[in-house]
Every structure is written in structure tokens, then in C-alpha cells.
Design an enzyme around this catalytic site. Sequence first.
Site, PDB file in Angstrom:
ATOM      1  N   MET A  30       0.850  -1.192   0.000  1.00 46.62           N
ATOM      2  CA  MET A  30       0.000   0.000   0.000  1.00 46.62           C
ATOM      3  C   MET A  30       0.889   1.248   0.000  1.00 46.62           C
ATOM      4  SD  MET A  30      -3.427  -0.960   2.041  1.00 46.62           S
ATOM      5  CE  MET A  30      -2.821  -0.774   3.698  1.00 46.62           C
ATOM      6  N   GLY A  36      11.278  -2.743   5.343  1.00 51.50           N
ATOM      7  CA  GLY A  36      10.590  -4.042   5.343  1.00 51.50           C
ATOM      8  C   GLY A  36      10.102  -4.378   3.935  1.00 51.50           C
ATOM      9  N   HIS A  37       9.432  -3.401   3.296  1.00 54.09           N
ATOM     10  CA  HIS A  37       8.960  -3.620   1.923  1.00 54.09           C
ATOM     11  C   HIS A  37      10.140  -3.892   0.988  1.00 54.09           C
ATOM     12  CE1 HIS A  37       5.503  -0.880   3.221  1.00 54.09           C
ATOM     13  NE2 HIS A  37       4.897  -1.989   2.849  1.00 54.09           N
ATOM     14  N   GLN A  61     -10.246  -2.557   2.655  1.00 61.68           N
ATOM     15  CA  GLN A  61      -9.725  -3.263   3.829  1.00 61.68           C
ATOM     16  C   GLN A  61      -9.630  -2.373   5.065  1.00 61.68           C
ATOM     17  OE1 GLN A  61      -5.848  -4.067   1.757  1.00 61.68           O
ATOM     18  NE2 GLN A  61      -4.992  -3.837   3.798  1.00 61.68           N
ATOM     19  N   GLY A 147       5.096 -10.002   4.151  1.00 59.99           N
ATOM     20  CA  GLY A 147       5.883  -9.906   5.374  1.00 59.99           C
ATOM     21  C   GLY A 147       5.233 -10.670   6.521  1.00 59.99           C
ATOM     22  N   GLN A 153      -2.567 -12.147   8.209  1.00 57.10           N
ATOM     23  CA  GLN A 153      -2.810 -11.877   6.782  1.00 57.10           C
ATOM     24  C   GLN A 153      -2.142 -12.938   5.900  1.00 57.10           C
ATOM     25  OE1 GLN A 153      -2.752  -7.896   4.657  1.00 57.10           O
ATOM     26  NE2 GLN A 153      -0.645  -8.494   4.285  1.00 57.10           N
ATOM     27  N   VAL A 176      11.237  -6.951   9.472  1.00 53.89           N
ATOM     28  CA  VAL A 176      12.409  -6.064   9.546  1.00 53.89           C
ATOM     29  C   VAL A 176      12.106  -5.034  10.633  1.00 53.89           C
ATOM     30  CG1 VAL A 176      13.863  -4.426   8.283  1.00 53.89           C
ATOM     31  CG2 VAL A 176      12.926  -6.433   7.103  1.00 53.89           C
ATOM     32  N   SER A 185       6.826  -0.408   9.832  1.00 55.22           N
ATOM     33  CA  SER A 185       5.455  -0.285   9.350  1.00 55.22           C
ATOM     34  C   SER A 185       5.297   1.105   8.747  1.00 55.22           C
ATOM     35  CB  SER A 185       4.485  -0.441  10.529  1.00 55.22           C
ATOM     36  OG  SER A 185       3.217   0.061  10.185  1.00 55.22           O
TER      37      SER A 185
HETATM   38  O1  PAF Z   1      -0.071  -5.780   3.737  1.00 51.09           O
HETATM   39  C1  PAF Z   1      -0.487  -4.841   3.024  1.00 51.09           C
HETATM   40  O2  PAF Z   1       0.181  -3.832   2.806  1.00 51.09           O
HETATM   41  C2  PAF Z   1      -1.877  -4.951   2.396  1.00 51.09           C
HETATM   42  O3  PAF Z   1      -2.760  -5.586   3.251  1.00 51.09           O
HETATM   43  C3  PAF Z   1      -1.851  -5.636   1.014  1.00 51.09           C
HETATM   44  C4  PAF Z   1      -1.422  -7.071   1.111  1.00 51.09           C
HETATM   45  C5  PAF Z   1      -0.926  -4.877   0.079  1.00 51.09           C
HETATM   46  C6  PAF Z   1      -3.261  -5.603   0.409  1.00 51.09           C
HETATM   47  O4  PAF Z   1      -3.722  -4.297   0.244  1.00 51.09           O
END
Ligand code: PAF
Length: 283
Positions: A30, A36-37, A61, A147, A153, A176, A185
Site C-alpha cells: 500500500m 521491510g517492503h 480493507q 511480510g 494476513q 524487519v 510499518s
Molecule cells: O499488507 C499490506 O500492505 C496490504 O494488506 C496488502 C497485502 C498490500 C493488500 O492491500
Amino acid sequence: MQVVKTKNQLRTILDAERSKGCSVGLVPTMGALHRGHISLVERCVQENDFSVCSVFVNPTQFNDKDDLIKYPRRPEKDAEVLQKAGCSLLFMPDEQEMYPEKDTRLFYFGPLEEVMEGVYRKGHFNGVAQIVSKLFEAVQPGKAYFGQKDFQQLLIVRKMVEQLNMKVQIVSCPIVREESGLAMSSRNELLTAEQKRKAALISKYLFESLTFVSKKRPAEIKEFVVNGVNAEPMLRLDYFEIVNGTTLQSIQEWTDSACVVGCIAVYCGSVRLIDNIVYKNAD
Ligand code: PAF
């Protein structure tokens, strides 16, 4: 790195890559990307010929409108860091592109969604499944990277893949952390410096609790973490659960499961943070 906004553009590029025999990996995000990403993207780049990262703040979500409005967005910076990490393509659709009409699909993941985030964020996982299934359909990746910070999730996405009979392999990547121990985050950037210091206590209690595992029962560990967090006025606990790492159901004894994880959700000010720690690993 190519940047595209539509599924049609994406398909044209991916079809051409696949026709050359290239494997395709996906990192769904997102945005407001942090280390981390980037660790997910780097792994994706290592393991696939063509790496796609999606940046889309998925409205379905968010059970809390304010959280959606406040969610950090910085697309230019995201593009810059992705380029540096070796990402091949950034997919940045808008809401109309992903939801040309209202998505009325209802998923059911059984007991996996009836605990923790599923209780505190009603509808959250349905929204996650809606967008992740759409992204998987659009990209058709061989592998997709998630992650472990979002432990529940991860299990829900695996279940969804099984239910929809999708071919993608879900790769889970380690949490991370910042130097303080705070799990990375995108929401961390909404914290003040003082809040960040207090938020670091969450991982401090988790790691400390790990050292007692051989001496204490799960209920005692739970009490230790809950009391620690509750003693800090800036933190407000939603839950801390010690669960079977496969079913996500609470355990009473360490012998109840081969894989045991402690999952926590805490508000620091108005920012909700989650983290977890593996007490026992089946791998
Ligand atoms: O973990 C996230 O950033 C979100 O839940 C995802 C998996 C990109 C779905 O919008």
C-alpha cells in the site's frame, strides 16, 4: 523501471515478458515503502526474472475511515526506492481501475478470520482478499511476497489461494525492525518521536518474553506482556494472543502445537501497530 496505471498496460508488458520465458514475481503493497517492503522487493528481484511491485491503498480493507485518510502516501519517493531496489515494474492503479464496480464478493476463511485482527477489524480480511485476488489475477505471478509482521494476513492469503485454486506460491519474509526493535510499518511515520520510543516497548516485551519460554507457561507469558504494555500510559492494548501458528487458535500449553506465535496489536496514540514473535517454530 516501468510505471503503469492500468491493468491493460500491465498485461501487455507481462505477456511480452512471459513469452520470453521470464518468471514473474509480485510484491503487493500500500506504498509509503520502508526497509521491510524493500526486503520483500529484493527477495523478489533475486528469485524472479521480472519483479512487479503494486502500490495501492485499498479502501475496502479499512474498517476505520480515519485510518484510510491518514494512511501515508508518497508515490514519487516509492518509485525512487523501488527503482533502486531493482524492481522491473511499478503498478500504481487508482480506485476506478481496481474497483470499476463495487466488489460484493464475500470470502470466508473459517476460524482463521474469527480471531485477533478478524475480531478487532471487522471486514478487514475480506477487503484484503478482494484486492489481493484482483492483483493476483492481473499479474498472475509465480511467486508473491508477504511480510511475517502481518502474520494473520499471511495465513489468510495462503487460505485464499487454496480456496480459489490459484497457482501462485506465497513466500513469507521475516519482519524487519528499526534499531529500537520496533517492527517496520508505514504507520510508524505517523508517530511522534516520543511515541516511537514508547512503541519500541512492544517488541521489547515480546523479546523479553521469549527468554522465559522454558520456565513459564503460556498464560504467564501472556500476563507478563499484557501487564508490561498496560503499564505504559501511551500504549493501549487491543490484544496479545499466544496461538497455534497454523490455526491461529489460542494454546494453553507449549506442547499444544509444533509452531507457536505471540501476536499483539497495540494503539500508540491514535496509531494502531501490530507485531508478533515466534516462540516455537515447526520449520
Ligand atoms: O499488507 C499490506 O500492505 C496490504 O494488506 C496488502 C497485502 C498490500 C493488500 O492491500
